[in-house]
Every structure is written in structure tokens, then in C-alpha cells.
Design an enzyme around this catalytic site. Structure first.
Site, PDB file in Angstrom:
ATOM      1  N   ARG A 145       0.812  -1.221   0.000  1.00  0.00           N
ATOM      2  CA  ARG A 145       0.000   0.000   0.000  1.00  0.00           C
ATOM      3  C   ARG A 145       0.848   1.275   0.000  1.00  0.00           C
ATOM      4  NH1 ARG A 145      -5.151  -1.054   4.004  1.00  0.00           N
ATOM      5  NH2 ARG A 145      -6.054  -2.805   2.853  1.00  0.00           N
TER       6      ARG A 145
ATOM      7  N   ASP B 191     -15.190   9.489  10.173  1.00  0.00           N
ATOM      8  CA  ASP B 191     -14.125   8.524   9.887  1.00  0.00           C
ATOM      9  C   ASP B 191     -12.778   9.228  10.026  1.00  0.00           C
ATOM     10  OD1 ASP B 191     -14.262   5.571   8.349  1.00  0.00           O
ATOM     11  OD2 ASP B 191     -12.332   6.595   8.144  1.00  0.00           O
TER      12      ASP B 191
END
Ligand code: SAM
Length: 277
Positions: free
Chosen positions: A45, A147
């Protein structure tokens, strides 16, 4: 040239010591405990960020994050290291319960308030809003989605999704609350503007002090995020969120999660469903 560099970066391996640095980074930033088996995930990632900055090692990238001079890059790394999978009406049982709770709510004039506390790209938050719009109609209600990842919040605010995220959505909600994409947008849906405007999304780290402006809620969804937390982090997060839940309010967790041994301030009403004492 660019092609050469990408190839070169894809060959960079992450050492055990470097992986430990990123384990500490994501724990400090988000409370996420990254197991040893996630080494390939972390290097995969983050590889494009090394390429983006022309760096040769993961240590150099870590030093950039740790320097405190590039907060935007810290957010990019957090975005990349969080897992955001979600879909509309995931775990339908919770939405059946929500419908029932909204129907039974007193209608005293105070808005019926629900918090989707790890909203990801917003499918959970809009599913909640659809149920409340359906059941409560003109009575007041509010839905908050929060979030830690700013990237998912941007997508949540747009409300534009691949159609396959809606396979569990009741057909009448699809017709009533969503526009189906045509032409180049075929295979997508857009949550209609009136519903989008009723939902508030905000950036919030569950591992930090909650903003005092956050109101008291009737229902809190904290689903499929505690799996990434240690027992101690779970305890702290749940205690923090419970300060924002009304007595008798419902606290919903993912089906593979539990509050057993995490909080004595709630009573289990069934698997993954808790009520604040
Ligand atoms: C797998 S998604 C769950 C989405 C939705 N609740 C569901 O059940 O489908 C987990 C979300 O938790 C967020 N997250 C992880 N750590 C967080 C933290 N410390 N504070 C706020 N959100 C966090 C991630 O960014 C991610 O979007």
C-alpha cells in the site's frame, strides 16, 4: 523514466525493523494494531508513496512522516493503511432494529439522532438515513457519519457508488432515494441530493477526545472497526463513545465483534446489539 522508477520501487523490500516503525505509526495515529502477517499489505500500500516522493527505502518514508513537517502526507499514509470495505445495508438485522426504534421513538420534538462512527465511504450512513427518512418522514432526525480517513469522507460526501454496493438495498429505497447512472455512468448510483443534504460527514479520530459539540445520540453504529483495535484501545474507544449515547440508547457493533469484557456500562440485547444502562 517514470516506468523505470516504478519498477525499481516495486523491488524495494520492507525490513522487519521498518515494518515495526509503521506498526507503531498506525497505532499512534489511529489505534490500529497491525499484525505481523500484514507486512506485505503495508509495503504494497505504501510503495506508490515512495515512488511519488522518489525515496529508496521505507525508512526514508517513515522519517518523512515522523518529521512532523508534512501533515498532509501523514493523512495520506493513514488513508492507505486503513481498510474501508463496506456496502449498503450490511448486516440487515441492525437496520430492522433501527426501523423499530425509530417507530417507537417518542416524537417529543428532539431529533432522533444516529451516529455512524466509522462510516468509511458512507454506505452505512446513507442506509441509516434512508430508514429514518422512510419511518420518521416529517419528524426531526439527524445522521452523522465520521471517519479518520479524509479520502473515504470525500467519497461519502459525493454519494456516488458502483451499483454492486447496493445489492442488499431494498428495491423501493433504490427507486426512492437513488438515481441510476446512464451512459458513461452506467452501473453506478447517486444518492439523491435531498438525502445527501440531510447527512453530515466529518473527520474524527475515535482515539482522540471527542469534540464537545457532538450531541447525544439515540443509536451509535460502531461496526467493523474494533477488529483492528487491541482490547485496551477497544475499552477506551467504547467508553469515549458511550459518553455520547443516551441512557437506554442502542450501541451496535459488527457481527464478529463483541463488548463482552470491554464495557460493563451496557447490557447485551442480542449478538452485536447493546443497550446503555
Ligand atoms: C471496514 S470499515 C467499516 C465501515 C462500516 N462501519 C461497516 O461496517 O461497513 C472501517 C473504517 O474504520 C475507520 N477507522 C479506523 N480507525 C479509525 C479511528 N481511529 N477513528 C475513526 N475511524 C477509524 C477506517 O478508516 C475505515 O473506514
Amino acid at each position: 523514466m517514470q516506468h523505470d522508477r516504478l519498477l525499481r520501487v516495486s523491488n524495494i523490500t520492507i525490513s522487519d525493523g521498518e515494518f515495526t516503525q509503521f506498526q507503531r505509526f498506525i497505532f499512534d495515529a489511529a489505534g490500529i494494531t497491525m499484525a505481523e502477517g500484514k507486512k506485505a499489505l503495508v509495503s504494497g500500500r505504501l510503495a506508490k508513496r515512495l515512488a511519488h516522493h522518489g525515496l529508496n527505502t521505507y525508512s526514508e518514508y517513515f522519517a518523512m512522516l515522523a518529521s512532523g513537517r508534512n501533515p498532509a502526507e501523514v493523512q495520506v499514509a493513514v488513508d492507505l493503511l486503513t481498510t474501508n470495505e463496506t456496502y449498503f445495508f450490511r448486516e440487515m438485522k441492525h437496520f430492522d432494529l433501527l426501523r423499530q426504534l425509530a417507530q417507537e421513538s417518542s416524537g417529543s420534538g428532539t431529533p432522533f439522532r444516529v451516529w455512524s462512527a466509522a462510516s468509511s465511504t458512507g454506505e452505512e450512513t446513507y442506509s441509516i438515513a434512508m430508514v429514518l427518512a422512510d419511518v420518521l418522514e416529517a419528524r426531526p432526525w439527524e445522521v452523522f457519519g465520521t471517519d479518520i480517513s479524509t479520502r473515504v469522507l470525500e467519497r461519502a460526501r459525493r454519494g456516488h457508488y458502483p451499483m454492486d454496493r447496493a445489492s442488499q438495498m431494498p428495491q423501493n429505497y433504490l427507486k426512492r432515494f437513488c438515481l441510476k447512472g446512464n451512459g458513461s455512468e452506467a452501473g453506478t448510483l447517486l444518492v439523491e441530493k435531498a438525502l445527501r443534504n440531510r447527512v453530515q460527514f466529518a473527520h474524527l479520530n475515535l482515539n482522540e477526545t471527542l469534540p464537545p459539540s457532538l450531541p447525544q445520540f439515540d443509536v451509535i453504529f460502531l461496526r467493523n472497526v474494533m477488529i483492528y483495535f487491541s482490547a485496551e484501545t477497544k475499552r477506551q474507544v467504547v467508553a469515549r463513545l458511550l459518553t455520547k449515547l443516551k441512557p437506554g440508547g442502542h450501541f451496535l457493533v459488527g457481527h464478529s465483534e463483541t463488548l463482552n469484557d470491554i464495557s460493563t456500562a451496557v447490557v447485551a440485547q442480542g449478538p452485536s446489539i447493546y443497550v446503555k444502562r
